[in-house]
Design a protein around this motif. Sequence first.
Motif, PDB file in Angstrom:
ATOM      1  N   ARG A   1       0.835  -1.209   0.000  1.00 22.33           N
ATOM      2  CA  ARG A   1       0.000   0.000   0.000  1.00 22.33           C
ATOM      3  C   ARG A   1       0.867   1.256   0.000  1.00 22.33           C
ATOM      4  O   ARG A   1       0.477   2.306  -0.475  1.00 22.33           O
ATOM      5  CB  ARG A   1      -0.885  -0.030   1.253  1.00 22.33           C
ATOM      6  N   LEU A   2       2.094   1.118   0.532  1.00 21.44           N
ATOM      7  CA  LEU A   2       2.998   2.279   0.585  1.00 21.44           C
ATOM      8  C   LEU A   2       3.362   2.775  -0.814  1.00 21.44           C
ATOM      9  O   LEU A   2       3.802   3.913  -0.971  1.00 21.44           O
ATOM     10  CB  LEU A   2       4.278   1.916   1.340  1.00 21.44           C
ATOM     11  N   ALA A   3       3.219   1.909  -1.808  1.00 20.71           N
ATOM     12  CA  ALA A   3       3.602   2.312  -3.171  1.00 20.71           C
ATOM     13  C   ALA A   3       2.513   3.123  -3.851  1.00 20.71           C
ATOM     14  O   ALA A   3       2.747   3.722  -4.895  1.00 20.71           O
ATOM     15  CB  ALA A   3       3.895   1.065  -4.000  1.00 20.71           C
ATOM     16  N   LYS A   4       1.327   3.135  -3.279  1.00 20.01           N
ATOM     17  CA  LYS A   4       0.202   3.802  -3.961  1.00 20.01           C
ATOM     18  C   LYS A   4       0.260   5.306  -3.768  1.00 20.01           C
ATOM     19  O   LYS A   4       0.689   5.787  -2.718  1.00 20.01           O
ATOM     20  CB  LYS A   4      -1.117   3.285  -3.389  1.00 20.01           C
ATOM     21  N   PRO A   5      -0.233   6.056  -4.753  1.00 21.49           N
ATOM     22  CA  PRO A   5      -0.319   7.513  -4.566  1.00 21.49           C
ATOM     23  C   PRO A   5      -1.304   7.847  -3.450  1.00 21.49           C
ATOM     24  O   PRO A   5      -2.168   7.031  -3.105  1.00 21.49           O
ATOM     25  CB  PRO A   5      -0.841   8.014  -5.912  1.00 21.49           C
ATOM     26  N   LEU A   6      -1.151   9.021  -2.899  1.00 21.17           N
ATOM     27  CA  LEU A   6      -2.045   9.479  -1.827  1.00 21.17           C
ATOM     28  C   LEU A   6      -2.500  10.896  -2.166  1.00 21.17           C
ATOM     29  O   LEU A   6      -1.671  11.742  -2.516  1.00 21.17           O
ATOM     30  CB  LEU A   6      -1.288   9.471  -0.491  1.00 21.17           C
ATOM     31  N   MET A   7      -3.790  11.135  -2.077  1.00 17.98           N
ATOM     32  CA  MET A   7      -4.309  12.486  -2.321  1.00 17.98           C
ATOM     33  C   MET A   7      -4.283  13.275  -1.020  1.00 17.98           C
ATOM     34  O   MET A   7      -4.803  12.818   0.001  1.00 17.98           O
ATOM     35  CB  MET A   7      -5.772  12.426  -2.801  1.00 17.98           C
ATOM     36  N   VAL A   8      -3.676  14.440  -1.067  1.00 16.37           N
ATOM     37  CA  VAL A   8      -3.767  15.374   0.070  1.00 16.37           C
ATOM     38  C   VAL A   8      -4.367  16.642  -0.500  1.00 16.37           C
ATOM     39  O   VAL A   8      -3.697  17.360  -1.258  1.00 16.37           O
ATOM     40  CB  VAL A   8      -2.397  15.643   0.706  1.00 16.37           C
ATOM     41  N   GLY A   9      -5.629  16.877  -0.185  1.00 22.68           N
ATOM     42  CA  GLY A   9      -6.342  17.965  -0.853  1.00 22.68           C
ATOM     43  C   GLY A   9      -6.335  17.668  -2.344  1.00 22.68           C
ATOM     44  O   GLY A   9      -6.671  16.569  -2.780  1.00 22.68           O
ATOM     45  N   ASN A  10      -5.853  18.637  -3.130  1.00 20.78           N
ATOM     46  CA  ASN A  10      -5.828  18.461  -4.586  1.00 20.78           C
ATOM     47  C   ASN A  10      -4.495  17.892  -5.080  1.00 20.78           C
ATOM     48  O   ASN A  10      -4.288  17.770  -6.281  1.00 20.78           O
ATOM     49  CB  ASN A  10      -6.104  19.809  -5.272  1.00 20.78           C
ATOM     50  N   HIS A  11      -3.589  17.566  -4.161  1.00 22.89           N
ATOM     51  CA  HIS A  11      -2.266  17.089  -4.586  1.00 22.89           C
ATOM     52  C   HIS A  11      -2.194  15.571  -4.604  1.00 22.89           C
ATOM     53  O   HIS A  11      -2.631  14.920  -3.654  1.00 22.89           O
ATOM     54  CB  HIS A  11      -1.177  17.606  -3.636  1.00 22.89           C
ATOM     55  N   VAL A  12      -1.588  15.075  -5.675  1.00 16.41           N
ATOM     56  CA  VAL A  12      -1.343  13.635  -5.729  1.00 16.41           C
ATOM     57  C   VAL A  12       0.087  13.406  -5.263  1.00 16.41           C
ATOM     58  O   VAL A  12       1.040  13.847  -5.913  1.00 16.41           O
ATOM     59  CB  VAL A  12      -1.490  13.099  -7.176  1.00 16.41           C
ATOM     60  N   ILE A  13       0.244  12.714  -4.138  1.00 10.35           N
ATOM     61  CA  ILE A  13       1.585  12.404  -3.629  1.00 10.35           C
ATOM     62  C   ILE A  13       1.954  11.035  -4.205  1.00 10.35           C
ATOM     63  O   ILE A  13       1.182  10.077  -4.088  1.00 10.35           O
ATOM     64  CB  ILE A  13       1.593  12.356  -2.076  1.00 10.35           C
ATOM     65  N   ALA A  14       3.134  10.963  -4.818  1.00 11.03           N
ATOM     66  CA  ALA A  14       3.465   9.791  -5.646  1.00 11.03           C
ATOM     67  C   ALA A  14       3.491   8.477  -4.864  1.00 11.03           C
ATOM     68  O   ALA A  14       3.131   7.426  -5.393  1.00 11.03           O
ATOM     69  CB  ALA A  14       4.814  10.009  -6.330  1.00 11.03           C
ATOM     70  N   ASN A  15       3.925   8.500  -3.640  1.00 13.61           N
ATOM     71  CA  ASN A  15       3.885   7.286  -2.823  1.00 13.61           C
ATOM     72  C   ASN A  15       3.741   7.688  -1.363  1.00 13.61           C
ATOM     73  O   ASN A  15       3.677   8.882  -1.048  1.00 13.61           O
ATOM     74  CB  ASN A  15       5.128   6.405  -3.050  1.00 13.61           C
ATOM     75  N   ARG A  16       3.712   6.707  -0.473  1.00 11.62           N
ATOM     76  CA  ARG A  16       3.315   6.975   0.913  1.00 11.62           C
ATOM     77  C   ARG A  16       4.471   6.864   1.899  1.00 11.62           C
ATOM     78  O   ARG A  16       4.265   6.485   3.050  1.00 11.62           O
ATOM     79  CB  ARG A  16       2.184   6.024   1.283  1.00 11.62           C
ATOM     80  N   VAL A  17       5.662   7.130   1.431  1.00 13.90           N
ATOM     81  CA  VAL A  17       6.827   7.132   2.335  1.00 13.90           C
ATOM     82  C   VAL A  17       7.394   8.545   2.331  1.00 13.90           C
ATOM     83  O   VAL A  17       7.912   9.009   1.310  1.00 13.90           O
ATOM     84  CB  VAL A  17       7.892   6.113   1.890  1.00 13.90           C
ATOM     85  N   PHE A  18       7.272   9.215   3.477  1.00  8.81           N
ATOM     86  CA  PHE A  18       7.602  10.630   3.551  1.00  8.81           C
ATOM     87  C   PHE A  18       8.865  10.858   4.378  1.00  8.81           C
ATOM     88  O   PHE A  18       9.190  10.085   5.271  1.00  8.81           O
ATOM     89  CB  PHE A  18       6.460  11.426   4.211  1.00  8.81           C
ATOM     90  N   CYS A  19       9.503  11.966   4.069  1.00 11.89           N
ATOM     91  CA  CYS A  19      10.686  12.374   4.818  1.00 11.89           C
ATOM     92  C   CYS A  19      10.234  13.435   5.837  1.00 11.89           C
ATOM     93  O   CYS A  19       9.543  14.395   5.477  1.00 11.89           O
ATOM     94  CB  CYS A  19      11.690  12.932   3.813  1.00 11.89           C
ATOM     95  N   ALA A  20      10.608  13.244   7.105  1.00 11.54           N
ATOM     96  CA  ALA A  20      10.106  14.094   8.195  1.00 11.54           C
ATOM     97  C   ALA A  20      10.753  15.475   8.190  1.00 11.54           C
ATOM     98  O   ALA A  20      11.898  15.629   7.765  1.00 11.54           O
ATOM     99  CB  ALA A  20      10.392  13.414   9.532  1.00 11.54           C
ATOM    100  N   PRO A  21      10.020  16.470   8.717  1.00  8.37           N
ATOM    101  CA  PRO A  21      10.665  17.763   8.947  1.00  8.37           C
ATOM    102  C   PRO A  21      11.631  17.616  10.116  1.00  8.37           C
ATOM    103  O   PRO A  21      11.269  17.076  11.156  1.00  8.37           O
ATOM    104  CB  PRO A  21       9.484  18.670   9.335  1.00  8.37           C
ATOM    105  N   MET A  22      12.850  18.064   9.945  1.00 11.80           N
ATOM    106  CA  MET A  22      13.825  18.041  11.054  1.00 11.80           C
ATOM    107  C   MET A  22      14.629  19.333  10.995  1.00 11.80           C
ATOM    108  O   MET A  22      15.456  19.516  10.081  1.00 11.80           O
ATOM    109  CB  MET A  22      14.745  16.825  10.933  1.00 11.80           C
TER     110      MET A  22
END
Length: 347
Positions: free
Chosen positions: A13-34
């Motif tokens: 499931r991590l490979a699937k795109p994710l909609m955030v509002g109107n944005h399509v995020i290419a996959n579901r593995v994110f880099c954290a703010p640090m």
Amino acid sequence: MSDAQKSGDVPSRLAKPLMVGNHVIANRVFCAPMSGVSDFPFRARALAHGAGLAVAEMTVASRVGEGTSRDTLRRAFPDGSVRIIQLAGRDPAMMAEAARFCEAEGAEIIDINFGCPAKKVTGGLAGSALMREPDLAARLVEAVVSAVRVPVTAKMRLGWEAGAHNAPAIARLAVAAGAQMITVHGRTRCQFYQGAADWSAVAAVRDAVCVPLVVNGDIVTAADAERALALSGADAVMVGRGGYGQPWAAGMIARAAGAARDADRPPLTRPALADYVIAHHQDMLTLYGIGQGIRHARKHLGWYIDRHAPHTPPELRTALLTTHAPQEAALLIWQVFHDAQALAEAA
Ligand SMILES: Cc1cc2nc3c(=O)[nH]c(=O)nc-3n(C[C@H](O)[C@H](O)[C@H](O)COP(=O)(O)O)c2cc1C
């Protein structure tokens, strides 16, 4: 059909795109703010290696309009990526103004920080301190949502302390106020970074909200990511310190899940790694200027050494982490990541 499907592997499931509002995020593995870590050179690398999203370091709302070069750099993004910036503050009007400024500057998603445990932030009663003031937290989201057209999201911890996990309640309020994604670090504020992140505890937030949920804390490997996802019921994972000394960490998890097949591979050979670290170092010097850049870069160099060149002779390590001269630094990086490793392997 993805490579993973062609090869018979079932993409996660991590490979699937994710909609955030109107944005399509290419996959579901994110880099954290640090703060102090995930700056432009780091995020550009994380994204090039395939992270679906890389959140900019926190900006304090009251300082957004000052336009210091340091703060502007916090919010820079490589072309083609979804520009997600993060604001911290506790004054709704000021947060709204900061959000408007960032939107005009190009922000495409605005995240609100309810998770930072640092005393200089909680002492100002922002960050995770807001988890003790749910109504104010909700008003902050409301103010930012009303101020901008881009999606607004929130990042939080499980709660302030053990026995007071109010992330589900805060998340519910934030979503009712218009937040379109929630990220939860599976620790309380009082834990700072102690103990293990509790991914199961994030499941209570899953039950509370229907918007995309991101689980965070102690995720380093693909196995961690799958387990965190399963235990929390979240839609995505976020990798922070797991990227120390390997900006490709999030991308590699995405690739293992079946995404990011065209992304940059990690530098696997000694010369490739030495070149990679030299280029990252150079990018930090270009961004911050030589004096500040060389000091800023030291923590990254230390992490690269710890992870990839742990047998570096102490005097070589010290020389690299104390030099003020860019050319000498480049030479020493080559020695550490190429020559000294070759010797260690031959021994
Ligand atoms: C050096 C450092 C700086 C951080 N700065 C921020 C920040 O600016 N905004 C934020 O929401 N979280 C910040 N965090 C928290 C991380 O985003 C993340 O929630 C936390 O490190 C847990 O994830 P990890 O175990 O994968 O590192 C920071 C963490 C570290 C270690």
